[in-house]
Design a protein around this motif. Sequence first.
Motif: not given
Length: 481
Positions: A244-245, A250-251, A456-457, A393-395
């Motif tokens: 989904a990300c 998403l970055n 955003k998702l 946005e995500l790690i």
Amino acid sequence: MTLSERMAAGRLQNLARPAAPAAPPAAPPAEGGNTPPPSSSPMAGPASAASALANEEIRKLKGWLIGRVSATFENPAALKNDENTKKEVMQRLQEAYASTRVNMPETAKNAIIKDVMNEFFGFGPIQPLLDDLSVSEVMVNRCDRVYVERKGKLVLSDVKFDDEEHVRRIVDRIILPLGRRVDADTPLVDARLPDGSRVNASIPPVAIDGTNITIRKFSTKKLVVDDLIKFGSMTPQIAEFLQACVVSRLNIVVSGGTGSGKTTLLNVLSSMIPEDERIVTIEDAAELQLSQDHVVRLESKKPNLDGKGEVTIRELVKNSLRMRPERIVIGECRGGETLDMLQAMNTGHDGSLTTLHANTPRDAVSRMETMSLMSGLNMPLSVIREQVASAVELIVQQSRLRDGSRKITYITEVAGMEGDTVVLQDIFKFTEEGFKEGKVIGQMRPSGLRPLFTPKLEAAGFKLAAEVFGGGASAVMRGRR
């Protein structure tokens, strides 16, 4: 089993064979390589063959065979790696072996011929290790010390090179097709094998004990999400969330230590990108294996003998912005290109992916700050932190556990800035519960908090159930009671 052990195992079978006819003593090898070496000369009887041909004699025999066959070609270094050429070399090799009149067990003979063929068309003694599906990494510390990694554990193999020069020949065979070089002035080199396996080599004077080679193999089977779930690297819920990300653009930064599986995870995440999007990949040595059709692959270039012509990752990142990319995928950020990547993420290139070395998500943020400072631009640290907080946005933290297994241990949202601090919020976290029978026992648990990028998702059509995140904050409070 080593070649000498296979020969010893065949000794009883050899004893039952009829004695070979006697032959005159062998003369010393001629310059043209037409006379077999003394250690490979015909013997009085087969009973002594297995015991007399020790490792040193086998090495000399293989060296003589290579020289004899090479002498029959005008340019042996330019042999084509195709079936017709292999058949021709095999035929000449069989004839050369027959001329030695050495009586050996069939298994030992086949092993010698296979080793010689690997010298012509493979990568010498380490070719069987590269062909071994259970081996994930090959490490040549020096000519007589070759280690392998199996199931996350390092093991000393029985493979040995003849000498230092033999190791150098294999290094040259790896890097020459790529237009790269290694010598006393440039003793370090990064390269790749034809199958995409990553290679690093270093030679004296920086390599004190002799030339060393490190090869991180690529699986012959391209790993997909279901494979990582089967291996226990992630759960179905994590896979659903990551997909989904990625689709929602998403970055994402994949963080982890050396050998933790960052590139493998990046490959899997990249495979989730929709087919109708233009992807530009940028790497030091091309490793990514994307399944999409619309992919442009870029690779950095080392300087030539005059020190000119170098193309760095940073230049490729800048150039990629002029290539109308919808996704930019950088194999690994190691320096000033990090700042260019952050700026690309902030200027309309959403959904970009990269990896970097760090032990935790918090360390990953610090690493991005440090590498951005390496760009040479005189920017305040507070500005760089704002770039990180607004771009990433995500790690996803990938770790190699003490049992050798590789797992996702954190999925962390970059939630923005609070004062001068980048705010991180764990969405999922791996909790170790024990160690039993050589295996780490643990579970990937949700924190109970929905990420701030949930809208955003949902805008991209993903409405993940509350159970994916642990049922919300109320569930976390109930779990603490």
